[in-house]
Design a protein around this motif. Structure first.
Motif, mmCIF file in Angstrom:
data_model
loop_
_atom_site.group_PDB
_atom_site.id
_atom_site.type_symbol
_atom_site.label_atom_id
_atom_site.label_comp_id
_atom_site.label_asym_id
_atom_site.label_seq_id
_atom_site.Cartn_x
_atom_site.Cartn_y
_atom_site.Cartn_z
ATOM 1 N N HIS A 298 8.367 31.938 2.859
ATOM 2 C CA HIS A 298 8.597 32.233 1.549
ATOM 3 C C HIS A 298 7.397 31.460 0.566
ATOM 4 N N LEU A 299 7.059 30.290 0.908
ATOM 5 C CA LEU A 299 6.292 29.452 0.110
ATOM 6 C C LEU A 299 4.815 30.150 0.299
ATOM 7 N N THR A 300 4.528 30.550 1.584
ATOM 8 C CA THR A 300 3.293 31.433 1.615
ATOM 9 C C THR A 300 3.146 32.659 0.797
ATOM 10 N N GLU A 301 4.318 33.370 1.026
ATOM 11 C CA GLU A 301 4.364 34.748 0.150
ATOM 12 C C GLU A 301 4.089 34.475 -1.358
ATOM 13 N N LEU A 302 4.707 33.083 -1.813
ATOM 14 C CA LEU A 302 4.765 32.958 -3.095
ATOM 15 C C LEU A 302 3.112 32.680 -3.627
ATOM 16 N N GLU A 357 6.922 20.670 -2.158
ATOM 17 C CA GLU A 357 7.898 21.394 -1.358
ATOM 18 C C GLU A 357 7.523 21.369 0.159
ATOM 19 N N ILE A 358 6.251 21.471 0.348
ATOM 20 C CA ILE A 358 5.842 21.410 2.038
ATOM 21 C C ILE A 358 6.054 20.073 2.495
ATOM 22 N N LEU A 359 5.724 19.007 1.689
ATOM 23 C CA LEU A 359 5.835 17.639 2.309
ATOM 24 C C LEU A 359 7.582 17.312 2.297
ATOM 25 N N ILE A 591 16.825 25.110 -15.574
ATOM 26 C CA ILE A 591 16.509 25.274 -13.933
ATOM 27 C C ILE A 591 16.386 23.995 -13.065
ATOM 28 N N GLU A 592 16.820 24.045 -12.084
ATOM 29 C CA GLU A 592 16.855 22.744 -11.284
ATOM 30 C C GLU A 592 15.451 22.521 -10.779
ATOM 31 N N SER A 593 14.828 23.518 -10.382
ATOM 32 C CA SER A 593 13.310 23.212 -9.961
ATOM 33 C C SER A 593 12.537 24.354 -10.354
ATOM 34 N N GLY A 594 11.321 24.152 -10.629
ATOM 35 C CA GLY A 594 10.317 25.331 -10.948
ATOM 36 C C GLY A 594 9.982 25.943 -9.892
ATOM 37 N N VAL A 595 10.056 25.706 -8.907
ATOM 38 C CA VAL A 595 9.631 26.262 -7.639
ATOM 39 C C VAL A 595 10.900 27.236 -7.179
ATOM 40 N N ASP A 596 11.965 26.674 -7.285
ATOM 41 C CA ASP A 596 13.194 27.332 -6.801
ATOM 42 C C ASP A 596 13.208 28.687 -7.782
#
Length: 962
Positions: A298-302, A357-359, A591-596
């Motif tokens: 999902h992170l890669t697609e983002l 997120e990756i870490l 929003i709890e997390s911008g990445v979420d």
């Protein structure tokens, strides 16, 4: 001129340790800070330092009010007090920013520590954590080395973005639990703009991160404050002891905010561009693709979606990178590349939150699915072919429509700048380093040659290096060179943009830790989906010190319904682009997390193909946001956090005047001591508060021109000698330390000093009343060691008639210039009288200190009493709950319709009654245990309260006033 007595007194006063609540305690740290300070920041720093028994505080000022500055003041103060075991724990993306801010604004050495730098230190035979600098760590790495952190007695740990650890009390939160354990014995300073996001339990989590003894257990907290009819006023009172919050609308008296004005710049992609977008989108939605690693899919697609929206060249480069990876997979039979997403982030300089997120995934070892062992070579080759075709299509587009729209966007923006009188400067943000280089070439070929500056995470382009080297030459010997390429090149590029450039094209590296108030045009060439990130971008220009309204231009792809809805959501729901304050923390905190949040939007892009599907999905997301934002603005939250200090304006006004007086007095005294001690070695320029010293007193001190610290910085002067530089003159500079040490050691035998109040530039009523009189005085240095060390300089004085002089009168006496001291003697009877006065003064001061420490002790004792009450309350509540369950079961038994049901209920009642008996017996034991633990903690506080004192006479003299 001052005398050696003045110099000795001033030197001790400039470096003494003040009591915790004394605003003078911050004098040295505020004097050394190269930053404009606002009163609320000084208030916050004093709040963080006020109790020597506190295990820490939470500073929760609203977005944009300078929590980093507040923490910097506290760190600076600890450093000046020689308490240098200091730690900053923050998200990985903020590590470099922290190090830069500490070095640039507070002259504090900082080292970013991670696995690699730790290995490097170990190879050199050095301990990674034993630094002569402030250690900066990411959450993840701090958790990884928690055992090593626990072994060190840290003086202070600053935890930034602390809301990320709001669930640290839960056993499932491994990082939070690890940091709580590692830091439980040291003082902590938590920073967050959003201390309360969704539940009051988050406040409990942050409190336990500071100190386990603020509240009882989570059940007691829930029953007292979270349940219906919770005691919110009581909770607010308990929060006020460790949580401090200032809102932006409370400081408008001191900080002027300009407006934001939004302009949407629509563009319509060509058919080829639209075909490329659709083709890549279709490729990204394949359920099983070798091109996208299964781990972090999902992170890669983002990331790929971000690049797809950036530019055709950014897409082409990324597609080619993916193709090379698949060819390696085909030829070397590599199963997966766990670093693929991380390498994309690094190559393109994409926002650091994704790196966090990756870490985090690495830390938790959530590897997800793995690809099948047997590679389908037919599918693999087909993907390689398709990627090559897509990359070729992307490259064939050349200059895309969005790029051509940039020229007209700049024209529109610069027209606005001309109307408001702002400088013709633009800050352009892109999410791709490839796009960044491409835009630079395009703009330079279309009217902006030599006017474009690039800013990225590495800043390693030939142009950036040339600007950096020129800046180094220009600032040689000024004291402005930090010695770190990362720090200095950022400064060089921003100053080049300010003085020479017209356009700064930046990646996300410039969204944090860079202040560009001289620019008032922000162009979001690529618009992030993360509203927190958008707010940070605009905040580079729209911040304290901005003199003009800030224009924000956003690009809109008219052929993409999802893009349109994202812009609407960011505009309407988050209020990012219009108004005086921009997005409030109530809204950003929803929003709890911008990445979420970005992942939610990604799902819509990935799964919705028709305009109708897109509209339905965004409506659902918007409805959810409405509900969350409304909940964030509830009366409960306002009552708890927005009204801590109803008299905030008045207190800040008082604090501002106190601080200005302190700083002014501090600067004057430091300058006077310097003039006295270097009178035979330096040539002074009083008008500019500068001096030249050709032959310094030691080899470690450079020759040159020294300016008393100023926010504008010193102006360079031409000098034939290349070693002759220009330096900021701080107390912490080697020359400043030399001057103070020498002044403290001055020989001051008894002498007659004639103070001249007649020539003092302002009225000194207390001293004027002594004109024509004479007498004697002695100065004693008193140190008290209790919870913290406190140092006092106590005057004892009498006039010729035997009447005593107050401490304040003596202090003001030393504000006057004096004639040269003439040796004399003091009569024995006066010596005896002064000794008695000195002893009385010392006893009174010790008594006041004891009283202040008793107040701290009583506050700590009360906190422990409440903690114990909480735990007893939890035990009693468990008993009440069991009783209630028995009542319900008995009622059910009476209504039972058959024997089996009756028997089952009776068995449950028997179990509950057995549990009730056990709880009744245990409640006394629990209460005894809690009280015993509480009393042990109180006893340890009482032992620390014991005072140790030491005193010495600094000098005695005969005085006269003319």
């Amino acid at each position: 001129m001052i005398t050696s007595f003045h110099a000795k007194y001033f030197a001790h006063e400039l470096t003494r340790r003040h009591a915790p609540n004394d605003v003078g305690r911050l004098s040295q740290s505020l004097f050394d800070a190269s930053v404009d300070l606002n009163p609320h920041q000084i208030e916050a720093a004093l709040f963080a330092l006020k109790s020597p028994l506190s295990k820490g505080v939470l500073l929760a000022d609203e977005v944009g009010l300078g929590k980093t500055i507040e923490a910097g003041i506290v760190l600076c103060q600890y450093w000046s007090e020689r308490r240098r075991r200091l730690l900053v724990i923050c998200p990985a993306s903020l590590r470099k920013q922290w190090a830069l801010e500490l070095e640039e604004k507070f002259n504090l050495p900082a080292v970013v520590l991670d696995a690699k730098t730790s290995r490097d230190f170990l190879k050199q035979g050095k301990s990674p954590l034993n630094q002569k600098a402030i250690v900066v760590l990411s959450y993840n790495y701090a958790h990884k080395i928690r055992d090593e952190l626990k072994a060190i007695q840290w003086d202070l740990a600053v935890i930034d973005e602390a809301h990320k650890l709001r669930n640290s009390y839960r056993e499932s939160n491994k990082i939070g639990q690890g940091l709580r354990w590692a830091m439980e014995d040291c003082r902590k300073l938590l920073l967050t703009a959003t201390p309360l996001q969704n539940s009051l339990l988050e406040l409990y989590g942050l409190a336990t991160l500071i100190d386990d003894h603020i509240f009882g257990d989570v059940n007691a907290f829930r029953s007292q404050y979270v349940s219906a009819g919770g005691d919110l006023e009581g909770l607010r009172e308990r929060l006020s002891g460790f949580c401090r919050r200032t809102l932006r609308n409370q400081v408008t008296e001191y900080i002027r905010y300009t407006e934001r004005k939004a302009i949407t710049r629509p563009f319509s992609p060509t058919d080829d561009e639209h075909r490329l977008y659709e083709a890549v989108s279709e490729f990204l939605t394949r359920p099983n693709s070798y091109a996208i690693p299964h781990r972090q899919r999902h992170l890669t697609e983002l990331i790929l979606r971000k690049l797809l929206a950036s530019s055709s060249l950014a897409v082409a480069g990324t597609l080619e990178t993916m193709k090379l990876r698949l060819e390696a997979l085909r030829d070397e039979k590599v199963q997966d590349d766990p670093d693929f997403a991380e390498s994309l982030i690094t190559d393109e300089d994409i926002e650091g939150d994704l790196l966090d997120e990756i870490l985090e995934l690495d830390e938790l070892e959530e590897d997800g699915d793995t690809q099948p062992q047997d590679i389908d070579r037919k599918q693999l080759n087909e993907e390689i072919r398709l990627l090559a075709e897509l990359a070729e299509l992307a490259r064939s587009i050349g200059t895309d429509t969005k790029t051509r729209s940039l020229l007209s966007a700049l024209d529109i923006g610069f027209e606005q700048m001309a109307v408001t009188g702002a400088q013709k400067k633009a800050l352009i943000f892109t999410e791709s380093r490839r796009t960044q280089f491409y835009l630079k070439e395009y703009l330079e070929a279309n009217g902006y040659a030599g006017q474009v500056v690039l800013f990225s995470g590495t800043n390693n382009s030939p142009e950036a290096t040339a600007i950096y080297e020129k800046w180094l030459m220009a600032n040689q010997g000024t004291g402005r060179i930090a010695g770190s390429r990362d720090i200095d090149i950022r400064t060089a590029l921003i100053e080049y943009f300010r003085d020479t450039g017209t356009i700064l094209i930046a990646t996300e590296a410039a969204a944090e830790g860079v202040n560009i108030q001289f620019c008032s045009l922000v162009i979001n060439y690529d618009l992030p989906w993360n509203p927190q990130r958008v707010e940070q971008r605009i905040g580079r220009c729209h911040r304290y010190g901005q003199k003009h309204d800030v224009v924000v231009i956003n690009f809109l792809n008219e052929r993409n319904q999802a893009d349109r809805r994202v812009l609407e959501l960011l505009t309407e729901k988050f209020n990012l682009f219009n108004g005086v304050f921009g997005a409030s923390d109530e809204v950003l905190g929803s929003i709890e997390s911008g990445v979420d949040f970005e992942k939610r939007i990604l799902t819509i892009y990935q799964e919705c193909r028709t305009p109708e599907e897109i509209e339905t999905a965004f409506k659902a997301l918007q409805a959810e946001m409405d509900e969350r934002i409304q909940a964030r603005m509830s009366d409960t939250r306002k009552m708890l956090l927005e009204n801590f200090d109803e008299d905030v304006h008045e207190r800040l006004r008082v604090q501002l005047s106190d601080t200005k007086a302190q700083l002014d007095k501090f600067s004057k005294r430091f300058w006077s001591v310097t003039q006295f001690m270097l009178r035979d070695q330096a040539r002074f320029d009083n008008e500019n508060l500068a001096f030249d010293i050709a032959k310094p007193p030691s080899q470690s001190i450079p020759a040159g021109r020294y300016h008393l610290i100023s926010k504008s910085g010193p102006k360079s002067i031409a000098k034939d000698d290349p070693d002759y530089g220009t330096y900021l003159y701080r107390l912490s500079h080697p020359l400043g330390e030399y001057v103070i040490d020498q002044a403290k050691a001055l020989d001051t035998p008894v002498a007659k000093v004639i103070f001249n109040v007649s020539q003092h530039p302002t009225r000194l009523h207390l001293v004027e009343s002594l004109r024509g009189k004479r007498g004697y005085l002695t100065l004693t240095a008193l140190a008290i060691d209790s919870y913290e060390r406190e140092e006092y300089l106590l005057f004892s004085a009498v006039d010729a008639g035997g009447s005593p002089l107050e401490q304040e009168t003596c202090e003001k006496l030393f504000n006057c210039m004096a004639d040269s001291a003439v040796p004399t003697t003091i009569p024995d009877s006066v010596v005896t009288r002064l000794a008695a006065e000195s002893q009385r003064h010392a006893k009174a001061t010790i008594s006041q200190s004891l009283e202040a420490n008793n107040k701290h002790f009583n506050e700590a004792r009360e906190k422990l009493e409440k903690w114990a009450d909480d735990l007893v309350l939890a035990a009693e509540k468990a008993l009440r709950d069991t009783k209630e369950q028995i009542k319900i079961a008995q009622r059910q038994a009476r209504l039972a319709t058959n024997l089996d049901e009756q028997h089952e209920i009776q068995q449950r009642i028997q179990k509950l009654e057995k549990q009730q008996r056990r709880q009744r017996q245990e409640i006394f034991q629990v209460e005894d245990d809690i009280i015993e633990k509480r009393d042990a903690l109180i006893e340890s506080l009482e032992k620390r309260l014991t005072q140790k004192t030491e005193s010495k006479t600094l000098f005695s003299l005969e005085w006269a006033v003319v």
